[in-house]
Each structure stands twice: as C-alpha cells, then as structure tokens.
Design a protein around this motif. Sequence first.
Motif, mmCIF file in Angstrom:
data_model
loop_
_atom_site.group_PDB
_atom_site.id
_atom_site.type_symbol
_atom_site.label_atom_id
_atom_site.label_comp_id
_atom_site.label_asym_id
_atom_site.label_seq_id
_atom_site.Cartn_x
_atom_site.Cartn_y
_atom_site.Cartn_z
ATOM 1 N N GLU A 1 8.441 -0.394 -2.460
ATOM 2 C CA GLU A 1 7.332 0.456 -2.032
ATOM 3 C C GLU A 1 5.988 -0.208 -2.307
ATOM 4 O O GLU A 1 4.979 0.170 -1.716
ATOM 5 C CB GLU A 1 7.404 1.813 -2.745
ATOM 6 N N TRP A 2 5.968 -1.203 -3.205
ATOM 7 C CA TRP A 2 4.740 -1.906 -3.548
ATOM 8 C C TRP A 2 4.477 -3.107 -2.656
ATOM 9 O O TRP A 2 3.433 -3.749 -2.767
ATOM 10 C CB TRP A 2 4.810 -2.378 -5.006
ATOM 11 N N HIS B 1 -4.846 3.706 -0.676
ATOM 12 C CA HIS B 1 -4.553 2.821 -1.813
ATOM 13 C C HIS B 1 -5.838 2.176 -2.318
ATOM 14 O O HIS B 1 -5.937 0.951 -2.434
ATOM 15 C CB HIS B 1 -3.533 1.763 -1.400
ATOM 16 N N SER C 1 3.183 -5.435 0.115
ATOM 17 C CA SER C 1 1.881 -5.229 0.751
ATOM 18 C C SER C 1 1.359 -6.515 1.376
ATOM 19 O O SER C 1 1.694 -7.621 0.932
ATOM 20 C CB SER C 1 0.885 -4.732 -0.298
ATOM 21 N N ASP D 1 1.925 4.930 5.319
ATOM 22 C CA ASP D 1 1.965 4.532 3.904
ATOM 23 C C ASP D 1 2.182 3.026 3.899
ATOM 24 O O ASP D 1 3.310 2.547 3.762
ATOM 25 C CB ASP D 1 3.091 5.278 3.175
ATOM 26 N N GLU E 1 0.269 0.492 2.144
ATOM 27 C CA GLU E 1 -0.199 -0.291 0.999
ATOM 28 C C GLU E 1 -1.462 -1.094 1.283
ATOM 29 O O GLU E 1 -1.530 -2.301 1.076
ATOM 30 C CB GLU E 1 0.921 -1.218 0.509
ATOM 31 N N LEU F 1 -6.208 -0.826 -4.925
ATOM 32 C CA LEU F 1 -5.878 -2.227 -4.696
ATOM 33 C C LEU F 1 -7.083 -3.150 -4.788
ATOM 34 O O LEU F 1 -6.939 -4.316 -5.162
ATOM 35 C CB LEU F 1 -5.186 -2.399 -3.337
#
Length: 219
Positions: free
Chosen positions: A119-120, A188, A122, A159, A161, A191
């Motif tokens: 899920e992280w 996000h 990016s 979604d 990232e 970041l």
Amino acid sequence: MLQESYLEFILRWHLYRRWHRPPRPKRQAEFNFHQLMKAIPANGLFIDLGANVGDVTRHALSYGMKVIAFEPDPTALEMLTRRFGNDQRVTIIPKAVGGSARKATLHQRPDARNIRMTEWSSLFEVPAHAKGSAFEVEVIDLVQFLKGICDPIAIVKMDIEGAEAECIEAMLDDGIYRSIGRILVETHERLSPDLAARIGALRDRISRENITNIDLDWG
C-alpha cells in the motif's frame, strides 16, 4: 481500508456508537462509503485507482458495480489478479495513472513481501522506500483515459500515494470531473511539503468553485 466484510464493519460501527465513542476518521470514511454505495444503482461503473490487492474492488462488486482496477505494483497486482482475474465484471490494468502519459519509477518498501506493505508503493520516493525495490512502470494520462470511456462513471476512487495531486489538477483543468458521479480521494500530504501545498491549493480551488462531487477527505 475496507478490509472487513460489510457485516463485520457494521457490527463494529454499532459497537462504537453504543458506547458513544466518536468514530475514527477512517471508520467514518468507511461508513460514508457504504452509505454512498447503497444509494447508487447497480451495474454502474466504479474505477479503482490504486486498487492494491482489491479490498475496495471487492466491496464495489458486492454492490453490483462493474470495476476497472488500476494497480502498477507487481506484488499487489499478482494478488489482485488471483482474486479477480477471472471475474468478467473486473478489468485489471497493470499501470499507474497521472496527469500525463510517461514512464516512471515505482518505489516499494523493503518489507513489500508483506502484501499489506505494498500500500506504500509510490511514484514518490520517500525514506520508507530506502533499500526497497524499484520498477519502471507505465503511467497513463488519466483524463484521456476517462474521455475514452463510453459508460457513465458512477465512482472514481483514488488512492495513489501522492499522484492524486497531478490527477485532480488535470481533471479540474479539463472539466472531466463534471461527468463523474463522485470522486473519492485519499490524500498524502505527509509525503512532501510540495505535495502538501498542492493539496492545500486544490482544497481551496474546490471550495472556491463550489465543486461538490470531489471528496479529498476520503480514506
């Protein structure tokens, strides 16, 4: 998010409400998602940008939706394909989305063998990606993709990232957002300061232009 079945979620939701505890933001977002999905006619089109392993796709299917699921991370994509690759209601596209078409680098965390850590993944490289794998991926122009869809789009869930800023900017500039029922976005800002500033500017623009179908507080 949305990893539980609807029944598991609603039982936990009512348990929180019984004890008069205010729901956490993610719980409130899940509740709002289910309420929204109940109000949409079946057989609508749901576009899942950043589908990961397909938890949101699963819920969209349970409400009778057709799904186009984008997922560029190869680890998550393998699981997504195992779950839905033979489901005729789901179209899986192994690409990222952005404000323009290009090649880009997708960064994984070093613990991405744990499927939930994907899920992280990016297009933005952050310290959490140190010593992780990196892959070249194809990024499609989201606005042009949306313009090529003939069916009405009920929901776009985003979604991705950090790439949400360039996507929403492009959708606003083009006006394509007007042809979509609802756009649910997980932002996000954490970041980078630059991304936080862009998201802040988007919030101001959406408020100033009285745009009501884009939710930047989903997720």
